[in-house]
Write a protein that holds these residues in place. Structure first.
Motif, mmCIF file in Angstrom:
data_model
loop_
_atom_site.group_PDB
_atom_site.id
_atom_site.type_symbol
_atom_site.label_atom_id
_atom_site.label_comp_id
_atom_site.label_asym_id
_atom_site.label_seq_id
_atom_site.Cartn_x
_atom_site.Cartn_y
_atom_site.Cartn_z
ATOM 1 N N LEU A 74 -15.404 18.455 -1.299
ATOM 2 C CA LEU A 74 -14.043 18.268 -0.789
ATOM 3 C C LEU A 74 -13.669 16.796 -0.557
ATOM 4 O O LEU A 74 -12.588 16.364 -0.979
ATOM 5 C CB LEU A 74 -13.821 19.107 0.483
ATOM 6 C CG LEU A 74 -12.495 18.885 1.225
ATOM 7 C CD1 LEU A 74 -11.285 19.139 0.342
ATOM 8 C CD2 LEU A 74 -12.397 19.781 2.469
ATOM 9 N N PRO A 75 -14.527 15.983 0.088
ATOM 10 C CA PRO A 75 -14.092 14.593 0.358
ATOM 11 C C PRO A 75 -13.672 13.804 -0.890
ATOM 12 O O PRO A 75 -12.577 13.232 -0.897
ATOM 13 C CB PRO A 75 -15.289 13.972 1.082
ATOM 14 C CG PRO A 75 -15.980 15.151 1.723
ATOM 15 C CD PRO A 75 -15.812 16.283 0.740
ATOM 16 N N PRO A 76 -14.473 13.786 -1.964
ATOM 17 C CA PRO A 76 -13.996 13.050 -3.149
ATOM 18 C C PRO A 76 -12.748 13.682 -3.774
ATOM 19 O O PRO A 76 -11.886 12.978 -4.303
ATOM 20 C CB PRO A 76 -15.173 13.082 -4.126
ATOM 21 C CG PRO A 76 -16.132 14.076 -3.607
ATOM 22 C CD PRO A 76 -15.864 14.242 -2.149
ATOM 23 N N HIS A 77 -12.650 15.011 -3.688
ATOM 24 C CA HIS A 77 -11.466 15.681 -4.254
ATOM 25 C C HIS A 77 -10.220 15.271 -3.467
ATOM 26 O O HIS A 77 -9.172 14.975 -4.031
ATOM 27 C CB HIS A 77 -11.651 17.201 -4.207
ATOM 28 C CG HIS A 77 -10.745 17.951 -5.137
ATOM 29 N ND1 HIS A 77 -11.174 18.913 -6.010
ATOM 30 C CD2 HIS A 77 -9.408 17.853 -5.339
ATOM 31 C CE1 HIS A 77 -10.139 19.384 -6.696
ATOM 32 N NE2 HIS A 77 -9.046 18.743 -6.300
ATOM 33 N N ARG A 78 -10.385 15.229 -2.143
ATOM 34 C CA ARG A 78 -9.272 14.826 -1.292
ATOM 35 C C ARG A 78 -8.838 13.381 -1.605
ATOM 36 O O ARG A 78 -7.649 13.078 -1.664
ATOM 37 C CB ARG A 78 -9.693 14.920 0.179
ATOM 38 C CG ARG A 78 -8.525 15.108 1.137
ATOM 39 C CD ARG A 78 -8.936 14.872 2.566
ATOM 40 N NE ARG A 78 -9.778 15.901 3.147
ATOM 41 C CZ ARG A 78 -9.309 17.018 3.717
ATOM 42 N NH1 ARG A 78 -8.028 17.238 3.742
ATOM 43 N NH2 ARG A 78 -10.121 17.894 4.243
ATOM 44 N N ARG A 79 -9.825 12.523 -1.835
ATOM 45 C CA ARG A 79 -9.493 11.122 -2.167
ATOM 46 C C ARG A 79 -8.717 11.043 -3.467
ATOM 47 O O ARG A 79 -7.777 10.268 -3.620
ATOM 48 C CB ARG A 79 -10.772 10.266 -2.244
ATOM 49 C CG ARG A 79 -11.302 9.869 -0.871
ATOM 50 C CD ARG A 79 -12.287 8.716 -0.973
ATOM 51 N NE ARG A 79 -13.526 9.094 -1.648
ATOM 52 C CZ ARG A 79 -14.539 9.714 -1.038
ATOM 53 N NH1 ARG A 79 -14.465 10.023 0.252
ATOM 54 N NH2 ARG A 79 -15.634 10.026 -1.691
ATOM 55 N N GLU A 80 -9.135 11.878 -4.423
ATOM 56 C CA GLU A 80 -8.433 11.923 -5.710
ATOM 57 C C GLU A 80 -6.973 12.358 -5.505
ATOM 58 O O GLU A 80 -6.052 11.793 -6.087
ATOM 59 C CB GLU A 80 -9.179 12.928 -6.608
ATOM 60 C CG GLU A 80 -8.670 13.057 -8.006
ATOM 61 C CD GLU A 80 -9.037 11.865 -8.885
ATOM 62 O OE1 GLU A 80 -8.439 11.749 -9.951
ATOM 63 O OE2 GLU A 80 -9.901 11.057 -8.485
ATOM 64 N N HIS A 81 -6.777 13.360 -4.653
ATOM 65 C CA HIS A 81 -5.418 13.816 -4.333
ATOM 66 C C HIS A 81 -4.602 12.697 -3.697
ATOM 67 O O HIS A 81 -3.432 12.507 -4.023
ATOM 68 C CB HIS A 81 -5.459 14.997 -3.357
ATOM 69 C CG HIS A 81 -5.817 16.300 -3.990
ATOM 70 N ND1 HIS A 81 -6.098 17.432 -3.264
ATOM 71 C CD2 HIS A 81 -5.927 16.666 -5.298
ATOM 72 C CE1 HIS A 81 -6.364 18.442 -4.075
ATOM 73 N NE2 HIS A 81 -6.278 17.992 -5.325
ATOM 74 N N GLU A 82 -5.247 11.971 -2.766
ATOM 75 C CA GLU A 82 -4.515 10.889 -2.081
ATOM 76 C C GLU A 82 -4.077 9.834 -3.088
ATOM 77 O O GLU A 82 -2.961 9.318 -3.035
ATOM 78 C CB GLU A 82 -5.391 10.262 -0.991
ATOM 79 C CG GLU A 82 -5.414 11.115 0.277
ATOM 80 C CD GLU A 82 -6.572 10.784 1.210
ATOM 81 O OE1 GLU A 82 -7.302 9.795 0.963
ATOM 82 O OE2 GLU A 82 -6.749 11.539 2.193
ATOM 83 N N LYS A 83 -4.979 9.525 -4.016
ATOM 84 C CA LYS A 83 -4.655 8.509 -5.023
ATOM 85 C C LYS A 83 -3.471 8.971 -5.890
ATOM 86 O O LYS A 83 -2.514 8.227 -6.114
ATOM 87 C CB LYS A 83 -5.897 8.277 -5.907
ATOM 88 C CG LYS A 83 -5.870 6.973 -6.664
ATOM 89 C CD LYS A 83 -7.190 6.742 -7.382
ATOM 90 C CE LYS A 83 -7.023 6.983 -8.871
ATOM 91 N NZ LYS A 83 -8.301 7.111 -9.587
ATOM 92 N N LEU A 84 -3.531 10.232 -6.327
ATOM 93 C CA LEU A 84 -2.459 10.754 -7.177
ATOM 94 C C LEU A 84 -1.137 10.827 -6.424
ATOM 95 O O LEU A 84 -0.085 10.499 -6.972
ATOM 96 C CB LEU A 84 -2.830 12.147 -7.707
ATOM 97 C CG LEU A 84 -3.979 12.198 -8.708
ATOM 98 C CD1 LEU A 84 -4.363 13.637 -9.014
ATOM 99 C CD2 LEU A 84 -3.594 11.484 -9.998
ATOM 100 N N THR A 85 -1.204 11.243 -5.167
ATOM 101 C CA THR A 85 0.030 11.334 -4.374
ATOM 102 C C THR A 85 0.661 9.950 -4.239
ATOM 103 O O THR A 85 1.876 9.792 -4.380
ATOM 104 C CB THR A 85 -0.268 11.908 -2.962
ATOM 105 O OG1 THR A 85 -0.965 13.131 -3.110
ATOM 106 C CG2 THR A 85 1.010 12.158 -2.188
ATOM 107 N N THR A 86 -0.176 8.955 -3.964
ATOM 108 C CA THR A 86 0.338 7.583 -3.840
ATOM 109 C C THR A 86 0.999 7.147 -5.141
ATOM 110 O O THR A 86 2.087 6.549 -5.133
ATOM 111 C CB THR A 86 -0.818 6.611 -3.496
ATOM 112 O OG1 THR A 86 -1.441 7.077 -2.308
ATOM 113 C CG2 THR A 86 -0.317 5.198 -3.284
ATOM 114 N N GLN A 87 0.367 7.466 -6.259
ATOM 115 C CA GLN A 87 0.942 7.058 -7.550
ATOM 116 C C GLN A 87 2.282 7.741 -7.806
ATOM 117 O O GLN A 87 3.229 7.109 -8.259
ATOM 118 C CB GLN A 87 -0.048 7.359 -8.678
ATOM 119 C CG GLN A 87 -1.224 6.394 -8.670
ATOM 120 C CD GLN A 87 -2.335 6.812 -9.629
ATOM 121 O OE1 GLN A 87 -2.688 7.983 -9.703
ATOM 122 N NE2 GLN A 87 -2.884 5.863 -10.359
ATOM 123 N N VAL A 88 2.342 9.044 -7.492
ATOM 124 C CA VAL A 88 3.611 9.758 -7.711
ATOM 125 C C VAL A 88 4.671 9.225 -6.747
ATOM 126 O O VAL A 88 5.822 9.020 -7.115
ATOM 127 C CB VAL A 88 3.440 11.288 -7.565
ATOM 128 C CG1 VAL A 88 4.779 11.995 -7.724
ATOM 129 C CG2 VAL A 88 2.463 11.817 -8.595
#
Ligand SMILES: [Fe+2]
Ligand SMILES: [Fe+2]
Length: 169
Positions: A74-88
């Motif tokens: 979960l932690p790396p997946h969550r980080r990936e989500h945060e990165k994508l959300t920031t980009q969008v």
């Protein structure tokens, strides 16, 4: 032609997640269509804003499911989500800030790549862990991050709508 065509290989085998992913595919396609058809600023802008909101909703749901499943990644997946959300969010902010030309084929291509890449990459990995889990209506609502304001008119009640629902059950 649609920018992204849904393929069976995109299915992660979890109904709720598949329908979220299909909705995101549809939003990116609508955005592409609106741009190609020279859709007005308002049309393109509203699709973009819905895309950002639904992206956050979807990521919230996935994280809740992974949490419930005790998924170790979960932690790396969550980080990936945060990165994508920031980009969008950056794409949306640039557009909302008046830079309509910032939204071009390259950005659409980026959106296509992140969605399909994320689904086929990391989403696929958590799917077997969560496939027998469901989210309650309260959890679904909470994931939507709705700001419904003060539904009952009492100014001192700061509970979210989802909290109020949970308490009433
Ligand atoms: Fe996903
Ligand atoms: Fe994900």
């Amino acid at each position: 032609m649609a920018l992204i065509t849904w393929q069976d290989s995109y299915s992660v085998g979890v109904e709720l997640i598949d329908s979220d992913h299909q909705l995101l595919v549809s939003l990116i396609n609508q955005l592409d269509d609106a741009m190609k058809e020279g859709g007005g600023r308002d049309t393109v802008g509203s699709v973009l804003n819905v895309l950002l909101e639904y992206t956050e909703t979807h990521f919230g749901r996935e994280e809740l499911l992974m949490e419930k499943a005790g998924y170790p990644e979960l932690p790396p997946h969550r980080r990936e989500h945060e990165k994508l959300t920031t980009q969008v969010r950056q794409i949306v902010d640039r557009f909302n800030g008046g830079d309509a030309s910032s939204l071009d084929a390259e950005v659409l291509d980026f959106l296509k790549t992140w969605l399909t890449g994320h689904i086929l990459g990391v989403d696929r990995k958590y799917a077997p862990f969560v496939k027998d889990l469901t989210l309650t209506p309260e959890e679904l609502l909470a994931s939507m991050n709705l700001d419904l304001g003060d539904l009952d008119g009492s100014a001192d009640d700061e509970d979210s709508f989802a909290d109020q629902l949970a308490k009433s059950n």
